[in-house]
Design a protein around this motif. Structure first.
Motif, short mmCIF file in Angstrom:
data_model
loop_
_atom_site.label_atom_id
_atom_site.label_comp_id
_atom_site.label_asym_id
_atom_site.label_seq_id
_atom_site.Cartn_x
_atom_site.Cartn_y
_atom_site.Cartn_z
N SER A 52 14.68 -1.88 4.23
CA SER A 52 13.97 -0.63 3.96
C SER A 52 13.58 -0.48 2.49
CB SER A 52 14.84 0.57 4.37
OG SER A 52 16.01 0.65 3.56
N CYS A 53 13.87 -1.51 1.67
CA CYS A 53 13.54 -1.41 0.25
C CYS A 53 13.25 -2.80 -0.31
CB CYS A 53 14.68 -0.76 -0.53
SG CYS A 53 16.23 -1.67 -0.50
N GLU A 54 12.61 -2.83 -1.46
CA GLU A 54 12.33 -4.09 -2.14
C GLU A 54 13.62 -4.67 -2.72
OE1 GLU A 54 8.76 -4.58 -4.53
OE2 GLU A 54 8.25 -2.49 -4.11
N LEU A 87 10.13 0.99 0.54
CA LEU A 87 8.89 0.33 0.94
C LEU A 87 7.78 1.35 1.15
CD1 LEU A 87 10.17 -2.29 3.56
CD2 LEU A 87 10.05 -2.50 1.07
N ARG A 88 6.58 0.98 0.76
CA ARG A 88 5.42 1.81 1.06
C ARG A 88 4.89 1.40 2.43
NH1 ARG A 88 1.51 1.66 -4.08
NH2 ARG A 88 0.25 2.85 -2.57
N TYR A 116 4.90 -6.84 3.07
CA TYR A 116 6.03 -7.44 2.36
C TYR A 116 6.47 -8.71 3.09
CZ TYR A 116 6.34 -2.81 0.20
OH TYR A 116 6.06 -1.64 -0.48
N LEU A 155 13.20 -8.46 0.25
CA LEU A 155 11.77 -8.24 0.49
C LEU A 155 11.01 -8.18 -0.83
CD1 LEU A 155 11.90 -5.54 3.31
CD2 LEU A 155 11.31 -7.95 3.56
N GLN A 190 6.76 -7.60 -2.23
CA GLN A 190 5.39 -7.27 -1.83
C GLN A 190 4.60 -8.57 -1.67
OE1 GLN A 190 3.66 -4.06 -4.04
NE2 GLN A 190 1.57 -4.58 -3.42
N ARG A 225 4.09 -5.05 7.53
CA ARG A 225 3.92 -3.79 6.79
C ARG A 225 5.27 -3.15 6.50
NH1 ARG A 225 0.68 -2.72 11.13
NH2 ARG A 225 2.12 -1.01 11.66
N GLY A 226 5.27 -2.31 5.49
CA GLY A 226 6.50 -1.62 5.12
C GLY A 226 7.07 -0.79 6.25
N TRP A 267 8.97 -3.15 8.67
CA TRP A 267 10.29 -3.54 8.18
C TRP A 267 11.26 -2.37 8.27
CZ3 TRP A 267 11.40 -8.38 7.90
CH2 TRP A 267 10.48 -9.33 7.44
N SER A 268 10.80 -1.18 7.92
CA SER A 268 11.69 0.01 7.97
C SER A 268 12.11 0.32 9.39
CB SER A 268 10.97 1.20 7.35
OG SER A 268 10.71 0.98 5.97
#
Length: 273
Positions: free
Chosen positions: A154-156, A163-164, A169, A177, A179, A189-190, A193-194
């Protein structure tokens, strides 16, 4: 040293190999003791009560004793519930077993992962042909998550920034992850992944992960394979290669294909190097 005993412990056989003319060594995955090794004495004799029971991908209740690294099997009972997976389901189940053998340390209990594995095997037995790719991909995610080798989806990875949803990503072998660049393959897409992370966080995550991965499992295949090879310290999983070989052979025998010519070694693909 205190003898290590267990009575009617929920378990699955992951692998078995010869120990003597009449006995086997079993690698088993148990709910409360993790992965352990057992010697099944005399199991290869025609009169052994263990002979028809000690099969992979079958829910068992095992009892054992001993204080050595390899304990002695005392009893084994089939718990019922489903038949042995067949076809693609059997190959997929063998792959799940190999993942556990390569990734789990001995005597490291993972009761939640055990329950997820039991459900995955049941799905392969009941709907293996239909769900096999999704069960495999979902279990790869779950086993990596359970042993702490899957980064937060859920995050870089570099800065833990959320994540946007609209950006793409990629999942790296080290670093989590990142970008995606224009030339990156296997990007999601973000929001995708989320959604996977939310499914993995569910109280009972196998079915939510199956749903979240339904349209993503092909894109996830290479990034997850890279993670598994890296952490499992293997170039290729034997059962995965067997699945690919069987699928290739099946395609050659589809109606309408040219008659089979003498086998000629195929050029090595970039993936296999």
């Amino acid at each position: 040293m205190m003898s290590k005993r267990a009575h009617e412990e929920p378990a699955f056989v992951l692998h078995r190999y010869d120990w003597s003319e009449s006995s086997l060594i079993l690698e088993v995955f148990t709910r409360h003791h993790g992965r352990i090794a057992l010697v099944a004495k005399g199991v290869k004799r025609p009169t052994s009560q263990f002979r028809p029971v000690l099969l992979p991908l079958q829910p068992l209740a095992l009892s054992w004793s001993g204080d050595a690294e390899v304990r002695t099997l005392k009893s084994a009972q089939w718990q019922g519930g489903h038949v042995m997976p067949t076809g693609d389901g059997l190959l997929a189940g063998s792959y799940l077993n190999e993942l556990l053998l390569k990734l789990l340390a001995r005597e490291d209990p993972h009761p939640r992962l055990f329950d997820l594995y039991a459900l995955a095997v049941q799905l392969l037995a009941e709907r293996g042909g239909e769900l096999q790719p999704l069960v495999v991909r979902s279990f790869e995610l779950l086993v990596l998550r359970s042993i702490g080798l899957l980064p937060d989806l859920s995050c870089e990875g570099s800065n833990l920034a959320p994540l946007r949803p609209e950006l793409r990503y990629v999942l790296l072998t080290e670093g989590g992850l990142r970008q995606a660049h224009d030339d990156d393959a296997h990007a999601l897409r973000g929001d995708q992944w989320s959604a996977l992370q939310a499914a993995l966080d569910a109280p009972s995550p196998l079915l939510p992960t199956l749903r979240a991965a339904a349209e993503l499992h092909q894109t996830l295949r290479i990034p997850l394979r890279n993670l598994l090879h890296y952490h499992g310290n293997v170039r290729v999983f034997g059962t995965r290669q067997l699945m690919l070989d069987v699928q290739a052979l099946s395609r050659r025998h589809l109606p309408g294909n040219p008659s089979i010519r003498p086998a000629v070694p195929a050029p090595e693909s970039p993936e296999s190097r």
